[in-house]
Design an enzyme around this catalytic site. Structure first.
Site, PDB file in Angstrom:
ATOM      1  N   HIS A   1      36.091   0.077  13.484  1.00 32.90           N
ATOM      2  CA  HIS A   1      36.087  -0.946  12.200  1.00 32.90           C
ATOM      3  C   HIS A   1      34.792  -0.364  11.538  1.00 32.90           C
ATOM      4  O   HIS A   1      33.971   0.251  11.690  1.00 32.90           O
ATOM      5  CB  HIS A   1      35.941  -2.495  12.630  1.00 32.90           C
ATOM      6  CG  HIS A   1      34.448  -2.605  13.551  1.00 32.90           C
ATOM      7  ND1 HIS A   1      34.348  -2.297  14.601  1.00 32.90           N
ATOM      8  CD2 HIS A   1      33.283  -2.955  12.856  1.00 32.90           C
ATOM      9  CE1 HIS A   1      32.842  -2.850  14.919  1.00 32.90           C
ATOM     10  NE2 HIS A   1      32.422  -3.081  13.783  1.00 32.90           N
TER      11      HIS A   1
ATOM     12  N   HIS B   1      31.753  15.213 -11.561  1.00 35.73           N
ATOM     13  CA  HIS B   1      31.008  14.281 -11.858  1.00 35.73           C
ATOM     14  C   HIS B   1      31.909  12.755 -11.851  1.00 35.73           C
ATOM     15  O   HIS B   1      32.625  12.636 -12.585  1.00 35.73           O
ATOM     16  CB  HIS B   1      30.165  14.345 -12.959  1.00 35.73           C
ATOM     17  CG  HIS B   1      29.387  13.049 -13.234  1.00 35.73           C
ATOM     18  ND1 HIS B   1      28.112  13.124 -12.588  1.00 35.73           N
ATOM     19  CD2 HIS B   1      29.258  12.136 -13.929  1.00 35.73           C
ATOM     20  CE1 HIS B   1      27.449  11.949 -12.973  1.00 35.73           C
ATOM     21  NE2 HIS B   1      28.136  11.178 -13.733  1.00 35.73           N
TER      22      HIS B   1
END
Lengths: 332, 116
Positions: free
Chosen positions: A165, A239
């Protein structure tokens, strides 16, 4: 001789204890043994968790019943509560507000013993899509300014349950670490008019001494000034300041590079405990030229003690150039 | 009458809880360790368990997971002096989590809720 290295974003110093030169086999990893017994995250036990806020599964799958392949549920015993107002106020020179927030658990697999690093790429993609879906949803709540996504694997890294998890916490403030990262990258941008992370990527690709692996969209590298042996950063080559701004093909590439990076780490140091943390711009912020989202993977192989707490320096016995070489050459 | 199995290594907790819960009309059985609790589970067949976490030997979280493996429908209330065990996701197997306090109203209310 040991070497002091400075992180170009945060200005944080670390000590590379070069003479120790620890190799992967030098680290003693306590193998986590399944405790067995009832697991609240396993299929069939859905009623022991709060009702799910998201699940992926078969088309006919009913909520909160078996048949899911990924499930997101609120924390049953949350440290922060979702209902209420922030009620910010001062107490003399101190500031306080109500503990409003959301804490959710992403159950990454229905199989109790399936490790995240063993997930097939398609299922790892589900995990990254779930992060995105939940960040987008929680971002609609104006009380929240940041969603911190992280994973703890192994007892030493803070995981208390073996069922795979990860977690996310929506916060009414931007965490200090992110503020420092944003401010460090902004200072660099003001001076050079370039994103520091983009510059790191370009330089690392050119020198190729700390690159672990890469694909068209992403690069995994051992950072120049790592806090932990075998620390890795996964960065998008193009970017982008926000994790949620990626298109589907980028998420597929992220799953591919992450899967490869985790398999390389696991091949070097089997069952290594680790944390990973997603670093992204605050919720609802405009695209930022100076900030670059990324994921930091921190194997838990050294102890943080008095010197580190007091000085803020980390001591790392494995130079990142060595770590990158071991990771790159690992058979996966 | 409904039976409660109270599991805690501190005898003072047994004295305090027993008095208050018996006043509410429950029959309270005691176990001073996780191991003892698991042994007594099949003998007493409680309707509800109140379980401490920080105990020598088997800790409450491991006991909880074993109890729920035996009977998922048995209500178990974790009762600890520590908030931080709430961060242990294994505690989710419990039906409630009460931080110990000298005021037992919250505990009694949780017991009533799960035994009603």
């Amino acid at each position: 001789m040991p070497e002091l290295r400075k992180d170009p974003v945060l200005g944080r110093w670390i000590i590379i204890a070069k003479e120790r030169g620890k190799r992967p086999t030098d680290f003693i990893v306590e193998h986590s043994v399944s405790k067995g017994g009832f697991c609240p995250l396993c299929p069939g036990n859905e009623k022991t968790t709060p009702p799910e806020v998201l699940s992926y599964g078969d088309i006919n799958h009913q909520p909160n019943t078996p048949g899911w392949k990924l499930r997101v549920v609120p924390n049953k015993y949350p440290a922060l509560v979702i209902e209420g107002d922030l009620d910010k106020e001062g107490e003399g020179l101190y500031d306080k507000m109500n503990g409003i927030g959301a804490h959710e658990v992403i159950i990454e697999s229905p199989n109790h013993d399936e490790a995240f690093s063993d997930l097939p790429q398609g299922r790892m993609l589900d995990v990254f899509m779930a992060f995105r879906d939940r960040i987008v949803d929680l971002g609609r709540d104006p009380r929240f300014k940041y969603v911190m996504v992280f994973k703890n694997f192994g007892k030493a890294a803070g995981a208390s349950l073996e069922h795979s998890h990860s977690q996310l916490v929506a916060l009414p403030i931007v965490p200090g670490r992110i503020v420092s990262e944003m401010s460090g990258s902004q200072s660099y941008y003001k001076y050079k008019e370039r994103c520091v992370f983009c510059d790191i990527i370009h330089q690392e690709m050119k020198t190729d001494v700390r690159v672990v692996c890469q694909n068209d969209h992403f690069i995994t590298l051992a950072p120049y000034a790592p806090r932990s042996p075998f620390e890795m950063w996964v960065l998008p080559k193009r970017h982008a300041s926000s994790y949620t701004s990626q298109d589907h093909s980028s998420f597929q590439a992220l799953a591919a590079i992450f899967s490869e990076s985790m398999r390389r780490l696991n091949a070097c140091i089997p069952n290594v405990p680790y944390n990973f943390v997603l670093h992204s711009s605050p919720l609802r912020s405009e695209p930022l030229d100076h900030y670059h989202w990324h994921v930091e993977i921190m194997p838990k192989l050294t102890q943080i003690a008095g010197f580190e707490w007091g000085s803020g320096f980390y001591i790392n016995p494995t130079p990142p150039e060595d770590a990158a070489k071991f990771l790159k050459e690992a058979k996966v | 009458m409904k039976k409660i199995l109270l599991v805690d290594d501190e005898e003072s907790i047994h004295l305090l809880y027993r008095e208050e819960l018996e006043e509410e009309g429950y029959v309270v059985h005691s176990a001073l360790s996780g191991e003892e609790a698991l042994e007594k589970l099949s003998i007493i067949l409680p309707d509800l368990v109140i379980l401490d976490i920080n105990m020598p030997g088997m800790n409450g979280i491991d006991v909880l997971r074993r109890m729920k493996e035996i009977n998922q429908n048995l209500p178990v209330i974790l009762s600890s002096a520590y908030q931080e065990f709430k961060q242990d996701l294994a505690s989710w197997a419990s039906d409630d989590y009460i931080v110990k306090s000298s005021n037992l109203d919250e505990l009694k209310s949780a017991v009533r809720k799960h035994l009603s």
